[in-house]
Design a protein around this motif. Sequence first.
Motif, PDB file in Angstrom:
ATOM      1  N   TYR A 105       0.837  -1.203   0.000  1.00 40.35           N
ATOM      2  CA  TYR A 105       0.000   0.000   0.000  1.00 40.35           C
ATOM      3  C   TYR A 105       0.875   1.257   0.000  1.00 40.35           C
ATOM      4  CZ  TYR A 105      -3.353   3.527   1.372  1.00 40.35           C
ATOM      5  OH  TYR A 105      -4.121   4.669   1.410  1.00 40.35           O
ATOM      6  N   LEU A 106       1.887   1.282   0.853  1.00 40.55           N
ATOM      7  CA  LEU A 106       2.763   2.456   0.927  1.00 40.55           C
ATOM      8  C   LEU A 106       3.499   2.691  -0.393  1.00 40.55           C
ATOM      9  CD1 LEU A 106       4.186   1.950   4.528  1.00 40.55           C
ATOM     10  CD2 LEU A 106       2.497   3.664   3.789  1.00 40.55           C
ATOM     11  N   LEU A 107       3.928   1.618  -1.034  1.00 39.74           N
ATOM     12  CA  LEU A 107       4.607   1.761  -2.327  1.00 39.74           C
ATOM     13  C   LEU A 107       3.658   2.321  -3.388  1.00 39.74           C
ATOM     14  CD1 LEU A 107       6.721  -1.519  -2.339  1.00 39.74           C
ATOM     15  CD2 LEU A 107       7.564   0.825  -2.014  1.00 39.74           C
ATOM     16  N   LEU A 108       2.393   1.908  -3.344  1.00 33.14           N
ATOM     17  CA  LEU A 108       1.392   2.447  -4.276  1.00 33.14           C
ATOM     18  C   LEU A 108       1.171   3.941  -4.068  1.00 33.14           C
ATOM     19  CD1 LEU A 108      -1.354  -0.339  -4.356  1.00 33.14           C
ATOM     20  CD2 LEU A 108       0.097   0.409  -6.253  1.00 33.14           C
ATOM     21  N   LYS A 109       1.406   4.408  -2.843  1.00 33.95           N
ATOM     22  CA  LYS A 109       1.210   5.824  -2.498  1.00 33.95           C
ATOM     23  C   LYS A 109       2.499   6.629  -2.636  1.00 33.95           C
ATOM     24  CE  LYS A 109      -3.093   5.398  -1.669  1.00 33.95           C
ATOM     25  NZ  LYS A 109      -4.055   5.999  -2.574  1.00 33.95           N
ATOM     26  N   ASN A 110       3.425   6.110  -3.426  1.00 34.65           N
ATOM     27  CA  ASN A 110       4.675   6.805  -3.757  1.00 34.65           C
ATOM     28  C   ASN A 110       5.625   7.012  -2.583  1.00 34.65           C
ATOM     29  OD1 ASN A 110       4.054   7.048  -6.524  1.00 34.65           O
ATOM     30  ND2 ASN A 110       2.714   8.777  -6.046  1.00 34.65           N
ATOM     31  N   ASN A 111       5.601   6.079  -1.637  1.00 28.24           N
ATOM     32  CA  ASN A 111       6.594   6.076  -0.572  1.00 28.24           C
ATOM     33  C   ASN A 111       7.835   5.366  -1.088  1.00 28.24           C
ATOM     34  OD1 ASN A 111       5.374   6.779   2.365  1.00 28.24           O
ATOM     35  ND2 ASN A 111       3.776   5.998   1.010  1.00 28.24           N
ATOM     36  N   LYS A 112       8.992   5.898  -0.753  1.00 29.42           N
ATOM     37  CA  LYS A 112      10.256   5.275  -1.149  1.00 29.42           C
ATOM     38  C   LYS A 112      10.776   4.459   0.030  1.00 29.42           C
ATOM     39  CE  LYS A 112      15.000   6.473  -2.261  1.00 29.42           C
ATOM     40  NZ  LYS A 112      15.967   7.574  -2.280  1.00 29.42           N
ATOM     41  N   PRO A 113      11.008   3.160  -0.174  1.00 27.65           N
ATOM     42  CA  PRO A 113      11.486   2.337   0.948  1.00 27.65           C
ATOM     43  C   PRO A 113      12.924   2.669   1.323  1.00 27.65           C
ATOM     44  CG  PRO A 113      11.365   1.029  -1.069  1.00 27.65           C
ATOM     45  CD  PRO A 113      10.816   2.386  -1.400  1.00 27.65           C
ATOM     46  N   LEU A 114      13.140   2.856   2.620  1.00 31.69           N
ATOM     47  CA  LEU A 114      14.492   3.059   3.141  1.00 31.69           C
ATOM     48  C   LEU A 114      14.949   1.807   3.892  1.00 31.69           C
ATOM     49  CD1 LEU A 114      14.127   6.718   4.466  1.00 31.69           C
ATOM     50  CD2 LEU A 114      15.104   5.952   2.291  1.00 31.69           C
TER      51      LEU A 114
ATOM     52  N   TYR B  28       8.662   9.880   2.322  1.00 31.92           N
ATOM     53  CA  TYR B  28       7.460  10.407   1.679  1.00 31.92           C
ATOM     54  C   TYR B  28       7.523  11.929   1.739  1.00 31.92           C
ATOM     55  CZ  TYR B  28       2.586  11.104   0.457  1.00 31.92           C
ATOM     56  OH  TYR B  28       1.426  11.495  -0.169  1.00 31.92           O
ATOM     57  N   ASN B  29       7.421  12.556   0.586  1.00 28.48           N
ATOM     58  CA  ASN B  29       7.538  14.020   0.499  1.00 28.48           C
ATOM     59  C   ASN B  29       8.799  14.538   1.190  1.00 28.48           C
ATOM     60  OD1 ASN B  29       5.213  14.305  -0.994  1.00 28.48           O
ATOM     61  ND2 ASN B  29       3.925  14.755   0.767  1.00 28.48           N
ATOM     62  N   ASN B  30       9.916  13.859   0.935  1.00 30.35           N
ATOM     63  CA  ASN B  30      11.228  14.231   1.473  1.00 30.35           C
ATOM     64  C   ASN B  30      11.314  14.146   3.001  1.00 30.35           C
ATOM     65  OD1 ASN B  30      12.374  14.779  -1.090  1.00 30.35           O
ATOM     66  ND2 ASN B  30      11.286  16.740  -1.109  1.00 30.35           N
ATOM     67  N   LYS B  31      10.416  13.371   3.624  1.00 27.08           N
ATOM     68  CA  LYS B  31      10.458  13.156   5.069  1.00 27.08           C
ATOM     69  C   LYS B  31      10.559  11.664   5.340  1.00 27.08           C
ATOM     70  CE  LYS B  31       7.641  15.346   7.741  1.00 27.08           C
ATOM     71  NZ  LYS B  31       6.365  15.832   8.336  1.00 27.08           N
ATOM     72  N   VAL B  32      11.317  11.319   6.368  1.00 29.27           N
ATOM     73  CA  VAL B  32      11.414   9.926   6.789  1.00 29.27           C
ATOM     74  C   VAL B  32      10.234   9.632   7.720  1.00 29.27           C
ATOM     75  CG1 VAL B  32      12.783   8.239   8.073  1.00 29.27           C
ATOM     76  CG2 VAL B  32      13.917   9.887   6.562  1.00 29.27           C
TER      77      VAL B  32
END
Length: 144
Positions: A9-18, A33-37
């Motif tokens: 779900y998070l990947l679908l919402k354009n979250n980048k995995p760290l 997400y949006n340049n925030k961890v």
Amino acid sequence: MGKQIILNYLLLKNNKPLKVFNDNKDFDHEMEYNNKVVRYEVKTDSKCRTTGNVAFEIQYKGHPSGMYTTKADYIAYVIPMEKISLIGFIEREKILSILEENKISKKYKLHETGGDPGSNTNNVLIPLEEVKKIFNRLVEIKLP
């Protein structure tokens, strides 16, 4: 299962995995997400379908645990139902505030025999209908 559902779900919402599937009590997934961890603790409550309550773990073997010890920014819940899963997100600070208030009000039931046998896991049980109101986001996911 729950950790993978939330990650998808998070990947679908354009979250980048760290850091994903983190193997300690601090958090399960760390995303950008949006340049925030942003860190997520993932919980699955498979008993909710029959009990009507969502369990929020607060103590394990006599020590604070779950909501009180995670370092996550958000708690992500997966609630498997009959043909769908509900996934919900709540800020850790918001659920902590509700749990602290409950110590005085006793609005929600404390279940002192949850978890694995012998673990003395304490959970606060909040009815699903109330959880739907307090979660920031609640989404239905169809099961395969």
